[in-house]
Design an enzyme around this catalytic site. Structure first.
Site, mmCIF file in Angstrom:
data_model
loop_
_atom_site.group_PDB
_atom_site.id
_atom_site.type_symbol
_atom_site.label_atom_id
_atom_site.label_comp_id
_atom_site.label_asym_id
_atom_site.label_seq_id
_atom_site.Cartn_x
_atom_site.Cartn_y
_atom_site.Cartn_z
ATOM 1 C CG LEU A 1 8.787 -1.644 -0.341
ATOM 2 C CD1 LEU A 1 7.575 -1.409 0.540
ATOM 3 C CD2 LEU A 1 9.048 -0.419 -1.208
ATOM 4 C CD GLU B 1 9.359 10.134 2.578
ATOM 5 O OE1 GLU B 1 10.019 9.548 1.691
ATOM 6 O OE2 GLU B 1 9.136 9.629 3.692
ATOM 7 C CG HIS C 1 4.561 -0.774 2.288
ATOM 8 N ND1 HIS C 1 4.340 -2.119 2.094
ATOM 9 C CD2 HIS C 1 4.459 -0.201 1.064
ATOM 10 C CE1 HIS C 1 4.120 -2.341 0.805
ATOM 11 N NE2 HIS C 1 4.190 -1.195 0.161
ATOM 12 N N GLY D 1 14.513 16.146 -6.435
ATOM 13 C CA GLY D 1 15.625 17.074 -6.629
ATOM 14 C C GLY D 1 16.116 17.069 -8.069
ATOM 15 C CD GLN E 1 1.792 4.622 2.966
ATOM 16 O OE1 GLN E 1 2.626 4.590 2.083
ATOM 17 N NE2 GLN E 1 0.527 4.916 2.746
ATOM 18 N N GLY F 1 19.376 18.012 -2.335
ATOM 19 C CA GLY F 1 18.928 16.633 -2.502
ATOM 20 C C GLY F 1 18.922 16.241 -3.965
ATOM 21 C CB ALA F 2 20.870 14.432 -6.076
ATOM 22 N N GLY F 3 17.526 13.121 -5.181
ATOM 23 C CA GLY F 3 16.662 11.975 -5.465
ATOM 24 C C GLY F 3 15.739 12.365 -6.599
ATOM 25 N N GLY F 4 14.593 11.717 -6.648
ATOM 26 C CA GLY F 4 13.658 11.960 -7.746
ATOM 27 C C GLY F 4 13.217 13.412 -7.829
ATOM 28 C CB SER G 1 5.625 8.631 -3.128
ATOM 29 O OG SER G 1 6.153 7.391 -3.482
ATOM 30 C CG HIS H 1 6.788 2.834 2.888
ATOM 31 N ND1 HIS H 1 7.948 2.312 2.354
ATOM 32 C CD2 HIS H 1 6.012 3.166 1.828
ATOM 33 C CE1 HIS H 1 7.864 2.343 1.026
ATOM 34 N NE2 HIS H 1 6.715 2.871 0.683
ATOM 35 C CG PHE I 1 0.061 -0.118 -6.847
ATOM 36 C CD1 PHE I 1 0.877 -0.868 -7.668
ATOM 37 C CD2 PHE I 1 0.575 0.361 -5.642
ATOM 38 C CE1 PHE I 1 2.187 -1.133 -7.303
ATOM 39 C CE2 PHE I 1 1.881 0.099 -5.271
ATOM 40 C CZ PHE I 1 2.693 -0.650 -6.108
ATOM 41 N NE ARG J 1 3.711 7.779 -0.413
ATOM 42 C CZ ARG J 1 3.997 6.598 -0.957
ATOM 43 N NH1 ARG J 1 3.378 6.188 -2.043
ATOM 44 N NH2 ARG J 1 4.892 5.810 -0.389
ATOM 45 C CB THR K 1 6.373 -3.756 -4.699
ATOM 46 O OG1 THR K 1 5.350 -2.957 -5.269
ATOM 47 C CG2 THR K 1 6.432 -5.066 -5.468
ATOM 48 C CD GLU K 2 -0.266 -0.955 -2.252
ATOM 49 O OE1 GLU K 2 0.165 -0.514 -1.170
ATOM 50 O OE2 GLU K 2 -0.998 -0.310 -3.001
ATOM 51 N NE ARG L 1 1.493 1.356 -0.148
ATOM 52 C CZ ARG L 1 2.513 1.894 -0.793
ATOM 53 N NH1 ARG L 1 3.166 2.918 -0.263
ATOM 54 N NH2 ARG L 1 2.893 1.424 -1.959
#
Lengths: 252, 584
Positions: free
Chosen positions: B252, B383, B242, B17, B240, B12-15, B399, B353, B116, B394, B254-255, B286
């Site tokens: 989405l 996640e 949202h 990863g 969750q 995985g190459a998200g945040g 996150s 979400h 938030f 959460r 945003t909050e 949430r």
């Protein structure tokens, strides 16, 4: 405070929303044939839906071999740039109603990059150009304990070019890039701009030298295709002009 | 079949990863396998901010943040983990700034912060400005900054490589990770990656819901690969919803929109959150806000001809503030709804979400084979994992924090493990399972369509295991999922080729979704209480005596080959906060 009302959406949702639309898609699969062909698909669809929704409908209900990239479906991930009715856009950010759906809607891969299958192109040359402009913050000396300070004005200076999602809509709309894939292309220059004009960065000179190359910013012919194509609304041509100016004045 | 050898493999190459890869690449020979190009991950869709008690704009401290996280998670949070999250948040934000992240700034030039949901001053007294942000594209900026630093560090990526199997080998009675099996999208070729350490950072599983903020590609691939190999999944019933997804589409909003002063209103224009959360109002956590929205809708105060949504009202905020702080979400409203948020309220509904549950890990990111035993060489973060810092619900901005704190920790831990250990020998025919799965799907002449089964799955999940649940609705879902799993055996794909066969991949992804939906529904059925994101109308109260414990779900295969899910439980780690009634 007045009660908010929203008549428009309420009225719209009551009527039957579906129309019949034809999608004329450029198909190519070297496992099947060396030649690319146009294929028409007709679907019943709500014109307020996205072109991506139509492509999914075709793939899921008519022809599972139709191949394209997509992920987030709302214009953030940059996977689904394609040429729709002759213009580069994100399929997930283009609503069918905005495309004159009474006529066939053409969908083809973005230009200037090798087509691998249907709407999928080889992104490697695009990312290589990006990597070549040193797209990361370079600083010298000791790091501060807390954050580096930056005024709101200095932060604002490069705000526009931080929006880039690397979708390649700009680069693959550029006639110079079509003719010569050696040109860095608008996206790489946008990402160099993002650092050159960041007050915290100290490698502006190096990046400018990279872009001063024969395949660098001077190839730009200011046709504004890139600015028109950018799904994030970045003023790409302006950013390129600012880099050119910085090269002449060495001030940024 | 090709065999590769790396010290550390990151899936995985998200945040999470890429944060892990930056650490791991400095310390060990690392490969990142990702089914998407790195900057395509759904981390980029996160908008509002990343929590850290920097106290740049008002008094704040990490202890308040810890408390809010635990309270927000309805006391199902492991408190030792929450303390690490809140303490390391400060350096996590500063590290990103030093990597180049263009945060919004205060007049003093420090990182600006905003309010938030659920984040408060002094244990719930009033909202606090704790979320560090970059307009409403904080996730995008984190993803870009991490990728930029991966380029700087020379991280080695295998793009469009899809991990389909986790290799587990038993040595001296201990389950160890030997590597992973991946499918190369461009060629259809199968690759074995033998690795001393493997880090899963493959994201969530929201695509089993219909109305969701999640990307099409969030199909729980990492969770499913581990679960199939006998590893447990923790707290999967906690998902969750949202509060503010675009009506019907689920995109989405945003909050941070409420953090900037946005207000939720019902069809009478009433600011209904005042009734449900007198102190935090629209900025309650949430789960509380999503239930309030559905309560308004059920009681006939929803908007529109079908009364099936409420409004997010930003019309009282100055257009300059919307342009500066919320440019993306206001554009979403214009693009997808044709609505001008300066003058008109935006129709919204809760949207699926975030998975609070996932692969159980300890605070070093080490994956657990049961309540205590670590799987040597196996890590998870983000996640896909359950540490658990989010418990039953959460908090917003936690996150983006989680992926940075635990991505970093697992990257370091995995690389340090690789440095000290040797390769585990590959099992015989390591690709056998994947080859069989791929061939079966590609060659099948079955009559079921992937898209039809997926649609029915998403519809049953939305109808039965969303914001409100009862024994009856969950049972309906369990039965429907069992039926769909049977029909899945008869599924076929039209694309029989090897090159970029996304038709085949969607079939594999659906198999993962079905497995995980079953775990979720089964876990939800057994939890006869209401806590955080899991709300049982037949058991509306939290039951700390019987259920202040984590669910651990295991896949069991009987002698006759029949599959079933066994549920076990794990105690919650409690340090300094005793459970209290949750009020906002």
């Amino acid at each position: 405070m007045a009660t908010p009302v929203l008549d428009k959406v309420e009225a719209d949702s009551a009527a039957s929303p579906y129309i019949t639309a034809t999608f004329r898609i450029r198909r190519f699969n070297p496992e099947v044939s060396d030649a690319a062909v146009w294929e028409d698909f007709t679907v019943e669809i709500d014109p307020k839906e996205r072109v991506l929704d139509a492509l999914h409908k075709i793939k899921w209900e008519l022809d599972g071999t139709l191949t394209f990239r997509r992920s987030c479906a709302h214009g953030i991930c940059g996977s689904d740039a394609m040429r729709i009715n002759g213009r580069n856009r994100l399929a997930c950010k283009t609503l069918i109603k905005d495309l004159s759906p009474e006529k066939p809607i053409t969908v083809e891969p973005i230009k200037g990059l090798t087509v691998l299958k249907d709407l999928i192109v080889d992104m490697e040359p695009f990312f290589q150009a990006y990597r070549d402009v040193m797209p990361f913050l370079v600083t010298e000396g000791n790091e501060p304990t807390r954050e580096r300070l930056q005024s709101a004005e200095d932060r604002e200076r490069f705000d526009d070019t931080t929006k880039c999602i690397l979708c390649a809509a700009c680069t693959s709309s550029c006639p110079v890039f079509w003719n010569d894939g050696q040109y860095f292309g608008p996206a790489a220059i946008v990402n160099a701009h993002r650092f050159i004009f960041d007050s915290r960065d100290e490698a502006g000179e190096q990046r400018l030298e990279i872009l001063n190359d024969k395949d660098g910013v001077w190839r730009c012919r200011t046709t504004f295709n890139c600015t028109d194509a950018c799904p994030r609304g970045i003023e790409v041509t302006k950013a390129i002009a600012e880099v050119k100016k910085a090269l002449i004045t060495r001030r940024y | 079949m090709k065999i590769h050898k790396y010290d550390t493999v990151i899936v995985g190459a998200g945040g999470a990863g890429m944060r892990a890869a930056i650490e791991s690449t400095k310390r060990s020979r690392t490969a990142v396998l990702t089914k998407l190009y790195p900057t395509r991950s759904h981390t980029g869709a996160a908008q509002g901010g990343m929590a850290a008690a920097l106290a740049n704009v008002e008094e704040d401290n990490w202890e308040w943040h810890t408390f809010d996280t635990i309270k927000g998670g309805d006391y199902l949070v492991d408190q030792d983990a929450a303390e690490i999250l809140a303490k390391e948040a400060i350096d996590a934000v500063l590290d990103l700034e030093k990597m180049g992240l263009p945060f919004n700034r205060t007049p003093d030039g420090t990182i600006d912060q905003r309010r938030f949901g659920g984040h408060s001053r002094s244990h719930g007294e009033a909202p606090v400005r704790r979320a560090c942000y970059a307009a409403d594209r904080t996730g995008h900026m984190i993803l870009q900054t991490l990728y930029q630093n991966c380029v700087k560090e020379g991280v080695e990526f295998f793009n469009e490589f899809y991990v389909l199997d986790q290799l587990i080998v038993e040595e001296d009675g201990v389950k160890k990770s030997a590597g992973v099996v991946a499918f190369e999208l461009a060629t259809g070729e199968i690759h074995i990656f033998q690795a001393k350490a493997v880090v899963y950072a493959s994201g969530g599983t929201g695509k089993f819901f219909k109305v969701t903020s999640n990307a099409h590609t969030l199909t729980g691939d990492g969770q499913a690969a581990c679960f199939r190999r006998g590893l447990p999944l923790e707290d999967m019933e906690f998902f969750q919803f949202h509060p503010t997804g675009i009506w019907r589409m689920g995109i989405l909003l945003t909050e941070g929109a409420r953090g900037e002063g946005g207000i939720l209103r019902n069809k009478d224009g009433e600011r209904f959150m005042e009734k449900y959360a007198p102190v935090m109002k629209d900025l309650a956590s949430r789960d509380v806000v999503s239930r309030a929205i559905y309560t308004e809708i059920r009681e006939g105060r929803g908007c529109g001809p079908e009364g099936d949504h409420v409004y997010l009202d930003l019309t009282h905020l100055p257009p300059e503030q919307l342009d500066a702080k919320l440019p993306d979400i206001t554009e979403f409203a214009r693009t997808y709804l044709g609505i001008e948020p300066y003058t008109d309220p935006i129709p919204i509904q809760p949207t699926a979400h975030y998975a609070m549950g996932g692969i159980p890990t300890n605070v070093e990111g080490e994956v657990l084979a049961d309540n205590d035993t670590v799987v040597p060489g196996l890590y998870a973060a983000g996640e896909v994992a359950c540490v658990s810092v989010h418990g039953a619900n959460r908090l917003g901005t936690n996150s983006l924090l989680d992926i940075n704190v635990f991505g970093r920790r697992s990257g370091i831990a995995a690389a340090e493990y690789s440095a000290k250990h040797d390769f585990v020998e590959l099992p015989e025919n390591p690709a056998a399972f994947v080859e069989e799965q791929v061939e079966m799907l590609r060659d099948s002449t079955g009559t079921e369509r992937v898209s039809e089964i997926r649609k029915e799955l998403q519809e049953t999940m939305d109808a039965n295991v969303m914001v409100f649940r009862t024994e009856q609705t969950i049972k309906t879902a369990v039965e429907k999922i069992a039926e769909l799993r049977k029909r899945y055996k008869n599924v076929s794909v039209q694309d029989k080729g090897k090159r970029f066969n996304t038709d085949l991949l969607e079939a594999i992804e659906l198999g993962n979704l079905l497995d995980l939906a079953e775990v979720m529904a089964t876990s939800a059925l057994a939890r006869k209480e209401s806590r955080g994101g899991h709300y049982r109308e037949d058991f509306p109260n939290r039951d700390d005596v019987n259920f202040m414990r984590h669910t651990m779900a295991y896949r069991e295969v009987g002698d006759d080959g029949a599959e079933s899910i066994r549920l076990d439980y794990k105690p919650v780690v409690t340090t300094r906060y005793q459970p209290m009634e949750r009020k906002y």
